[in-house]
Design a protein around this motif. Structure first.
Motif, PDB file in Angstrom:
ATOM      1  N   ILE A 117     -14.619  -2.169   9.101  1.00 24.47           N
ATOM      2  CA  ILE A 117     -16.000  -1.734   8.906  1.00 24.47           C
ATOM      3  C   ILE A 117     -16.936  -2.499   9.834  1.00 24.47           C
ATOM      4  CG2 ILE A 117     -17.903  -1.578   7.257  1.00 24.47           C
ATOM      5  CD1 ILE A 117     -15.660   0.220   6.431  1.00 24.47           C
ATOM      6  N   CYS A 133      -3.471  -3.045   1.527  1.00 27.06           N
ATOM      7  CA  CYS A 133      -4.365  -1.889   1.409  1.00 27.06           C
ATOM      8  C   CYS A 133      -5.625  -2.032   2.264  1.00 27.06           C
ATOM      9  CB  CYS A 133      -4.788  -1.698  -0.049  1.00 27.06           C
ATOM     10  SG  CYS A 133      -3.425  -1.143  -1.100  1.00 27.06           S
ATOM     11  N   PHE A 134      -5.914  -3.236   2.734  1.00 26.36           N
ATOM     12  CA  PHE A 134      -7.156  -3.454   3.483  1.00 26.36           C
ATOM     13  C   PHE A 134      -6.895  -3.344   4.982  1.00 26.36           C
ATOM     14  CE2 PHE A 134      -7.817  -5.278  -0.633  1.00 26.36           C
ATOM     15  CZ  PHE A 134      -9.092  -4.854  -0.951  1.00 26.36           C
ATOM     16  N   PHE A 135      -7.161  -2.145   5.531  1.00 23.54           N
ATOM     17  CA  PHE A 135      -6.895  -1.928   6.958  1.00 23.54           C
ATOM     18  C   PHE A 135      -7.969  -1.103   7.658  1.00 23.54           C
ATOM     19  CE2 PHE A 135      -4.282   1.151   4.524  1.00 23.54           C
ATOM     20  CZ  PHE A 135      -4.885   2.328   4.938  1.00 23.54           C
ATOM     21  N   ASN A 136      -9.018  -0.724   6.938  1.00 20.73           N
ATOM     22  CA  ASN A 136     -10.094   0.051   7.568  1.00 20.73           C
ATOM     23  C   ASN A 136     -11.222  -0.867   8.020  1.00 20.73           C
ATOM     24  OD1 ASN A 136      -9.211   2.886   7.170  1.00 20.73           O
ATOM     25  ND2 ASN A 136      -9.256   2.291   4.997  1.00 20.73           N
ATOM     26  N   ALA A 180     -12.336  -2.261   4.656  1.00 21.98           N
ATOM     27  CA  ALA A 180     -12.240  -1.444   3.445  1.00 21.98           C
ATOM     28  C   ALA A 180     -10.778  -1.139   3.137  1.00 21.98           C
ATOM     29  CB  ALA A 180     -13.008  -0.140   3.631  1.00 21.98           C
ATOM     30  N   ASP A 181     -10.506  -0.863   1.880  1.00 16.06           N
ATOM     31  CA  ASP A 181      -9.125  -0.583   1.494  1.00 16.06           C
ATOM     32  C   ASP A 181      -8.771   0.886   1.720  1.00 16.06           C
ATOM     33  OD1 ASP A 181     -10.453   0.598  -0.632  1.00 16.06           O
ATOM     34  OD2 ASP A 181      -9.147  -0.250  -2.157  1.00 16.06           O
ATOM     35  N   CYS A 182      -7.540   1.232   1.396  1.00 15.21           N
ATOM     36  CA  CYS A 182      -6.989   2.552   1.719  1.00 15.21           C
ATOM     37  C   CYS A 182      -7.779   3.691   1.117  1.00 15.21           C
ATOM     38  CB  CYS A 182      -5.528   2.620   1.292  1.00 15.21           C
ATOM     39  SG  CYS A 182      -5.252   2.158  -0.433  1.00 15.21           S
ATOM     40  N   LEU A 211     -10.993   3.409   0.229  1.00 12.14           N
ATOM     41  CA  LEU A 211     -12.397   3.181   0.601  1.00 12.14           C
ATOM     42  C   LEU A 211     -13.314   2.881  -0.582  1.00 12.14           C
ATOM     43  CD1 LEU A 211     -12.708   6.026   3.287  1.00 12.14           C
ATOM     44  CD2 LEU A 211     -12.328   3.597   3.724  1.00 12.14           C
ATOM     45  N   ASP A 212     -12.764   2.249  -1.623  1.00 10.88           N
ATOM     46  CA  ASP A 212     -13.647   1.886  -2.735  1.00 10.88           C
ATOM     47  C   ASP A 212     -13.744   0.380  -2.966  1.00 10.88           C
ATOM     48  OD1 ASP A 212     -11.254   1.330  -3.929  1.00 10.88           O
ATOM     49  OD2 ASP A 212     -11.483   2.732  -5.591  1.00 10.88           O
ATOM     50  N   THR A 213     -13.087  -0.390  -2.122  1.00  8.96           N
ATOM     51  CA  THR A 213     -13.186  -1.847  -2.239  1.00  8.96           C
ATOM     52  C   THR A 213     -13.297  -2.443  -0.845  1.00  8.96           C
ATOM     53  OG1 THR A 213     -11.707  -1.762  -4.165  1.00  8.96           O
ATOM     54  CG2 THR A 213     -12.093  -3.921  -3.178  1.00  8.96           C
ATOM     55  N   LEU A 214     -14.140  -3.470  -0.738  1.00  5.17           N
ATOM     56  CA  LEU A 214     -14.282  -4.159   0.545  1.00  5.17           C
ATOM     57  C   LEU A 214     -13.708  -5.567   0.451  1.00  5.17           C
ATOM     58  CD1 LEU A 214     -17.994  -3.306   1.497  1.00  5.17           C
ATOM     59  CD2 LEU A 214     -15.909  -2.089   2.184  1.00  5.17           C
ATOM     60  N   LEU A 215     -13.097  -5.981   1.547  1.00  2.00           N
ATOM     61  CA  LEU A 215     -12.698  -7.370   1.734  1.00  2.00           C
ATOM     62  C   LEU A 215     -13.705  -7.956   2.715  1.00  2.00           C
ATOM     63  CD1 LEU A 215     -10.601  -9.669   1.430  1.00  2.00           C
ATOM     64  CD2 LEU A 215      -9.349  -8.643   3.328  1.00  2.00           C
ATOM     65  N   CYS A 261       0.835  -1.224   0.000  1.00  3.73           N
ATOM     66  CA  CYS A 261       0.000   0.000   0.000  1.00  3.73           C
ATOM     67  C   CYS A 261       0.856   1.255   0.000  1.00  3.73           C
ATOM     68  CB  CYS A 261      -0.914  -0.023   1.211  1.00  3.73           C
ATOM     69  SG  CYS A 261      -2.129   1.312   1.213  1.00  3.73           S
TER      70      CYS A 261
END
Lengths: 97, 97
Positions: free
Chosen positions: A89, A84-87, B59-61, B63-67, A77
């Motif tokens: 939800i 890149c996945f660290f937020n 969410a990614d860095c 915020l347009d893709t979810l894991l 990232c």
């Protein structure tokens, strides 16, 4: 294209390829993407040094998405995070079905 | 949205959500997608029984893709495969950088 770390399966990022970037990826065995925001080819790692060495590519059932397993040099990232996945939800706990 | 099996991290599928399917996913804690080909909401498992129980969303860095990590009931793929990613394209061996 879903990119994972071949060492542990961690999902690192999602990125797009066009035909040219796909061919360059196969040829160089490093990842090349198509930057939709900048409308240009993007050789991952070229400016940061954080290259992705391609180890395995698998296509999905309808052949429109690739899973690319890479050896990730440094963080994937641009924020410096490995993935890149660290937020966070949502996390569901204690209700295993 | 990248969907993985919470049990082992395996990438199962890639699918799309719109705002309505995202809200339904959060509310029901089962996955709902937007089928771009059929232009309709798609409650994964509704016809097959192969539901996905949502365990974690990240969410990614940008915020347009979810894991989405799920407990997958049965196979994720309509072909009967556990994961949609089963078509081998490239495997690089013996050249660890």
């Amino acid at each position: 294209m879903i990119v994972t770390d071949v060492a542990n399966g961690q999902v690192l990022m999602l990125a797009y390829m066009n035909e040219e970037s796909y061919k360059l990826t196969l040829k160089t065995r490093e990842t090349w993407y198509w930057s939709r925001s900048r409308q240009e080819l993007w050789h991952k790692g070229e400016t940061s040094g954080h290259y992705q060495h391609v180890k395995k590519i698998t296509a999905d059932c309808d052949l429109d998405t690739l899973l690319i397993e890479v050896e990730q040099i440094g963080p994937a990232c641009h924020t410096g995070a490995k993935s890149c996945f660290f937020n966070d939800i949502l996390e569901v706990e204690g209700d295993k079905a």
